[in-house]
Design an enzyme around this catalytic site. Structure first.
Site, mmCIF file in Angstrom:
data_model
loop_
_atom_site.group_PDB
_atom_site.id
_atom_site.type_symbol
_atom_site.label_atom_id
_atom_site.label_comp_id
_atom_site.label_asym_id
_atom_site.label_seq_id
_atom_site.Cartn_x
_atom_site.Cartn_y
_atom_site.Cartn_z
ATOM 1 N N ARG A 257 0.840 -1.216 0.000
ATOM 2 C CA ARG A 257 0.000 0.000 0.000
ATOM 3 C C ARG A 257 0.871 1.262 0.000
ATOM 4 N NH1 ARG A 257 -2.250 -3.560 -1.210
ATOM 5 N NH2 ARG A 257 -4.016 -4.618 -0.276
ATOM 6 N N SER B 217 -10.854 -1.536 4.200
ATOM 7 C CA SER B 217 -10.072 -1.858 5.399
ATOM 8 C C SER B 217 -9.529 -0.567 5.984
ATOM 9 C CB SER B 217 -8.894 -2.765 5.052
ATOM 10 O OG SER B 217 -9.376 -3.968 4.531
ATOM 11 N N GLU C 176 -4.848 2.832 7.217
ATOM 12 C CA GLU C 176 -4.618 2.818 5.767
ATOM 13 C C GLU C 176 -5.346 4.019 5.151
ATOM 14 O OE1 GLU C 176 -5.126 -0.967 3.733
ATOM 15 O OE2 GLU C 176 -6.090 0.069 2.059
HETATM 16 C C1 LIG Z 1 -15.852 -1.125 0.029
HETATM 17 C C2 LIG Z 1 -14.391 -0.847 -0.195
HETATM 18 C C3 LIG Z 1 -13.539 -1.893 -0.521
HETATM 19 C C4 LIG Z 1 -12.174 -1.649 -0.724
HETATM 20 N N1 LIG Z 1 -11.366 -2.700 -1.053
HETATM 21 C C5 LIG Z 1 -10.051 -2.476 -1.257
HETATM 22 C C6 LIG Z 1 -9.181 -3.553 -1.609
HETATM 23 O O1 LIG Z 1 -9.585 -4.702 -1.762
HETATM 24 N N2 LIG Z 1 -7.866 -3.272 -1.782
HETATM 25 C C7 LIG Z 1 -7.369 -2.014 -1.642
HETATM 26 O O2 LIG Z 1 -6.159 -1.824 -1.823
HETATM 27 N N3 LIG Z 1 -8.171 -0.977 -1.319
HETATM 28 C C8 LIG Z 1 -9.487 -1.175 -1.130
HETATM 29 N N4 LIG Z 1 -10.303 -0.125 -0.798
HETATM 30 C C9 LIG Z 1 -9.729 1.231 -0.606
HETATM 31 C C10 LIG Z 1 -9.734 2.107 -1.877
HETATM 32 O O3 LIG Z 1 -10.773 1.732 -2.755
HETATM 33 C C11 LIG Z 1 -8.388 2.037 -2.597
HETATM 34 O O4 LIG Z 1 -7.344 2.531 -1.785
HETATM 35 C C12 LIG Z 1 -8.413 2.831 -3.914
HETATM 36 O O5 LIG Z 1 -7.243 2.554 -4.629
HETATM 37 C C13 LIG Z 1 -8.510 4.344 -3.707
HETATM 38 O O6 LIG Z 1 -8.784 4.936 -4.971
HETATM 39 P P1 LIG Z 1 -9.567 6.318 -5.069
HETATM 40 O O7 LIG Z 1 -9.625 6.721 -6.484
HETATM 41 O O8 LIG Z 1 -10.851 6.239 -4.361
HETATM 42 O O9 LIG Z 1 -8.556 7.251 -4.291
HETATM 43 P P2 LIG Z 1 -8.924 8.385 -3.231
HETATM 44 O O10 LIG Z 1 -9.518 7.768 -2.030
HETATM 45 O O11 LIG Z 1 -9.663 9.472 -3.894
HETATM 46 O O12 LIG Z 1 -7.456 8.890 -2.873
HETATM 47 C C14 LIG Z 1 -6.558 8.048 -2.170
HETATM 48 C C15 LIG Z 1 -5.191 8.725 -2.175
HETATM 49 O O13 LIG Z 1 -4.708 8.760 -3.516
HETATM 50 C C16 LIG Z 1 -4.438 10.111 -3.904
HETATM 51 N N5 LIG Z 1 -4.794 10.207 -5.321
HETATM 52 C C17 LIG Z 1 -5.955 9.837 -5.916
HETATM 53 N N6 LIG Z 1 -5.875 10.039 -7.247
HETATM 54 C C18 LIG Z 1 -4.646 10.555 -7.485
HETATM 55 C C19 LIG Z 1 -3.969 11.000 -8.659
HETATM 56 N N7 LIG Z 1 -4.533 10.944 -9.867
HETATM 57 N N8 LIG Z 1 -2.712 11.481 -8.526
HETATM 58 C C20 LIG Z 1 -2.116 11.546 -7.305
HETATM 59 N N9 LIG Z 1 -2.711 11.164 -6.171
HETATM 60 C C21 LIG Z 1 -3.961 10.665 -6.261
HETATM 61 C C22 LIG Z 1 -5.305 10.973 -3.005
HETATM 62 O O14 LIG Z 1 -4.757 12.270 -2.869
HETATM 63 C C23 LIG Z 1 -5.243 10.177 -1.704
HETATM 64 O O15 LIG Z 1 -4.052 10.466 -1.007
HETATM 65 C C24 LIG Z 1 -11.666 -0.334 -0.598
HETATM 66 C C25 LIG Z 1 -12.540 0.719 -0.282
HETATM 67 C C26 LIG Z 1 -13.889 0.467 -0.090
HETATM 68 C C27 LIG Z 1 -14.804 1.617 0.216
#
Ligand SMILES: Cc1cc2nc3c(=O)[nH]c(=O)nc-3n(C[C@H](O)[C@H](O)[C@H](O)COP(=O)(O)OP(=O)(O)OC[C@H]3O[C@@H](n4cnc5c(N)ncnc54)[C@H](O)[C@@H]3O)c2cc1C
Length: 305
Positions: free
Chosen positions: A167, A217, A287
């Site tokens: 991560r 998580s 996380e």
């Molecule tokens: C129901 C559920 C299940 C999940 N299951 C998993 C799983 O199985 N495995 C897992 O790893 N995660 C999981 N997650 C967590 C999450 O979905 C992941 O971490 C996902 O990759 C975050 O993507 P996001 O676009 O929503 O990022 P955001 O939440 O919008 O941002 C996360 C971070 O990334 C940065 N960021 C986003 N986009 C960019 C960009 N283009 N450039 C630079 N920085 C950026 C943001 O500033 C922030 O620091 C889950 C979440 C939920 C709600």
């Protein structure tokens, strides 16, 4: 301040609860949706000129906002979501949904993204987090990403430069707003790829409280054991503060099932950390990222025009 800017959608006074999957938080002064890297560059130039804090959000599925309003700009990537397949590579813009990219790859007979199906984030957020599940991680697929640096210049990061870890990625330690990427996949049978994706989705639905707002998580995997098991063994399932609670279904998830505040969610996180530390001697690390941790220009609140 965004007058005369092209290729950007601007919303004022936007609920951060609507921009994050935890569904909690106050308002952000601006949510802006660039549809080109040039527009994105113009936004950060304007923000820097006015000394206004800004942060990047994908789908907000790993971010906890603040109850306090954010007098800054949330740059949201989801209007940049082109995806195309070239031989065994998939090119995707940062705001493309990870699951949609996995489906595109499957239809093109490309394997390697099955694990990501059901992770509710964007490609950019997934690279930033090195998202993973079921023995897969973004690091195995990423061939290259491109990002905007502090001056709005486009830079390229090759696979080995991403410093991926659990991560973790280069982007968590350096300024860089990911605009797009190339994923290197392997030829495969679409039906077999789909069967794997469906299996992973079934497992998610049967084990995770997907019916309630959360950020997945809440805690990182500790150096020994599993966070969810420790939380469960500390009898914390169902532990509640206000509208937020430890999920009864999956102890690794903190859910916001009763329209709680960010303070409720933080209180649950801290109580869990305290009890697990007292009983297991392990300090669980979050996380989930807090809004103040993702602001890219180092200032939280400032009155803005
Ligand atoms: C129901 C559920 C299940 C999940 N299951 C998993 C799983 O199985 N495995 C897992 O790893 N995660 C999981 N997650 C967590 C999450 O979905 C992941 O971490 C996902 O990759 C975050 O993507 P996001 O676009 O929503 O990022 P955001 O939440 O919008 O941002 C996360 C971070 O990334 C940065 N960021 C986003 N986009 C960019 C960009 N283009 N450039 C630079 N920085 C950026 C943001 O500033 C922030 O620091 C889950 C979440 C939920 C709600």
């Amino acid at each position: 301040m965004f007058e005369n800017m092209q290729d950007v959608r601007v919303e004022r006074d936007v609920s951060m609860a609507s921009l994050t999957t935890f569904r909690a938080g106050g308002h952000a002064a601006y949510a802006v949706y660039p549809s080109t890297p040039e527009a994105w560059g113009a936004i950060i130039a304007a923000a820097k000129k006015e000394n206004i804090p800004f942060a990047v959000l994908g789908n907000g599925s790993n971010v906890l906002a603040t109850d306090e309003d954010f007098a800054g700009i949330l740059i949201i990537t989801t209007d940049m979501r082109d995806v195309r397949v070239e031989e065994t590579c998939v090119y995707a813009q940062a705001g493309a949904s990870l699951s949609a990219v996995a489906v595109t790859a499957m239809k093109a007979g490309l394997a390697g993204l099955e694990f990501s199906y059901g992770i509710p984030g964007t490609v950019g957020g997934a690279i930033f987090m090195n998202a993973g599940a079921y023995d897969g991680e973004m690091q195995f697929a990423v061939k290259q990403s491109r990002y905007l640096d502090e001056d709005g210049q486009v830079r390229v990061l090759e696979k080995e430069e991403h410093a991926f870890g659990y991560r973790d990625s280069y982007y968590q330690h350096h300024f860089g707003m990911i605009i797009d990427c190339i994923l290197q996949l392997k030829p495969g049978n679409p039906e077999e790829i789909k069967a794997k994706m469906d299996d992973f989705m079934c497992r998610r639905k049967s084990k995770q409280p997907l019916m309630h707002p959360s950020a997945g998580s809440t805690f990182r995997r500790p150096y020994k054991g599993y966070a969810s098991q420790m939380v469960d063994e500390c009898a914390l399932k169902g532990f509640r503060v206000g509208g937020a609670a430890v999920s009864e279904m999956h102890a690794g998830f903190i859910i916001n099932d009763r329209e709680g505040s960010v303070a409720d969610i933080v209180a649950v996180i801290q109580s869990v950390q305290k009890k697990v530390f007292a009983e297991k001697g392990v300090m669980l690390e979050r996380e989930v990222r807090m809004l103040h941790e993702i602001i890219l220009n180092g200032i939280f609140n400032k009155n803005i025009p």
